[in-house]
Scaffold this motif. Structure first.
Motif, PDB file in Angstrom:
ATOM      1  N   ASP A   9       0.864  -1.169   0.000  1.00  0.00           N
ATOM      2  CA  ASP A   9       0.000   0.000   0.000  1.00  0.00           C
ATOM      3  C   ASP A   9       0.910   1.231   0.000  1.00  0.00           C
ATOM      4  OD1 ASP A   9      -1.514   2.232   0.822  1.00  0.00           O
ATOM      5  OD2 ASP A   9      -2.806   1.013   2.099  1.00  0.00           O
ATOM      6  N   GLU A  10       0.800   2.048  -1.022  1.00  0.00           N
ATOM      7  CA  GLU A  10       1.675   3.225  -1.174  1.00  0.00           C
ATOM      8  C   GLU A  10       1.557   4.190   0.004  1.00  0.00           C
ATOM      9  OE1 GLU A  10       3.979   3.858  -3.597  1.00  0.00           O
ATOM     10  OE2 GLU A  10       3.561   1.873  -4.441  1.00  0.00           O
ATOM     11  N   ASP A  11       0.410   4.223   0.653  1.00  0.00           N
ATOM     12  CA  ASP A  11       0.232   5.108   1.803  1.00  0.00           C
ATOM     13  C   ASP A  11       0.986   4.615   3.039  1.00  0.00           C
ATOM     14  OD1 ASP A  11      -1.424   6.770   0.325  1.00  0.00           O
ATOM     15  OD2 ASP A  11      -3.259   5.800   1.019  1.00  0.00           O
ATOM     16  N   LYS A  54      -3.798   5.626  11.857  1.00  0.00           N
ATOM     17  CA  LYS A  54      -3.296   6.296  10.659  1.00  0.00           C
ATOM     18  C   LYS A  54      -3.575   7.797  10.650  1.00  0.00           C
ATOM     19  CE  LYS A  54      -2.925   5.602   5.730  1.00  0.00           C
ATOM     20  NZ  LYS A  54      -3.418   4.880   4.586  1.00  0.00           N
ATOM     21  N   HIS A  55      -4.745   8.187  11.072  1.00  0.00           N
ATOM     22  CA  HIS A  55      -5.111   9.609  11.071  1.00  0.00           C
ATOM     23  C   HIS A  55      -4.297  10.420  12.074  1.00  0.00           C
ATOM     24  CE1 HIS A  55      -7.537   7.731  14.209  1.00  0.00           C
ATOM     25  NE2 HIS A  55      -7.591   8.914  14.791  1.00  0.00           N
TER      26      HIS A  55
END
Length: 173
Positions: A9-11, A54-55
């Motif tokens: 996942d690029e993120d 993540k946030h």
């Protein structure tokens, strides 16, 4: 636990890179299979932790910071649950324990002079791979030949943790 797909996942890649950098500095000095196994362990942990944190992750991240965010999420997991249950929080607890142990293992490994004692260096790497990638119980108490046999059995039964084969090519640490 397997990763959801064979491409990262690029993120999550920048988070993985930053977390690895803060915990073990670099993997460039390590053999490729070993470095890729370590990267996959960090990535797997972040795949599991990302929905909870993540946030909140910005700037420099550390494992301590992630643990704090996870505790603030009031997740219900513990060592007993991680051993006895199979649920997302138990998977997360196991993954967290794995990445916590990696930094300690790397410190021990880097304390071995690979030029003066290449057998101990290679044996330590093989032992860590047996534990992380092949999930061989009590690997440290078994002879290498027994562990090699267990590896072969696990491979034939497809019980090896799924990995992104070239994950280290996506990150730069």
């Amino acid at each position: 636990m397997t990763t959801d797909k064979l491409t990262p996942d690029e993120d999550l890649l920048p988070l993985c890179e930053e977390l690895m950098r803060s915990e073990i500095t670099t993997i460039k000095d390590l053999p490729r299979e070993f470095a890729n196994t370590l990267a996959n362990e960090y990535y797997r942990f972040l795949v599991l932790a990302a929905p909870h944190i993540k946030h909140q992750l910005v700037g420099r991240i550390t494992l301590s910071m992630i643990k704090e965010y996870l505790l603030n999420e009031t997740l219900e997991f513990g060592v007993v649950d991680a051993v006895t249950k199979s649920n997302p929080e138990s998977e997360l607890a196991r993954a967290l324990a794995g990445v916590e142990a990696i930094a300690q293992c790397i410190e021990v490994l880097r304390g071995i002079d690979k030029n003066k004692d290449p057998i101990q260096y290679r044996s330590t790497i093989e032992l860590i791979i047996d534990h992380l990638k092949y999930d061989i119980r009590d690997a440290g108490g078994k002879l290498l030949i027994k562990r090699l046999f267990e590896r072969a059995v696990k491979k034939s039964k497809k019980q090896v943790k799924e990995q992104i084969p070239d994950l280290i090519d996506y990150i730069d640490i």
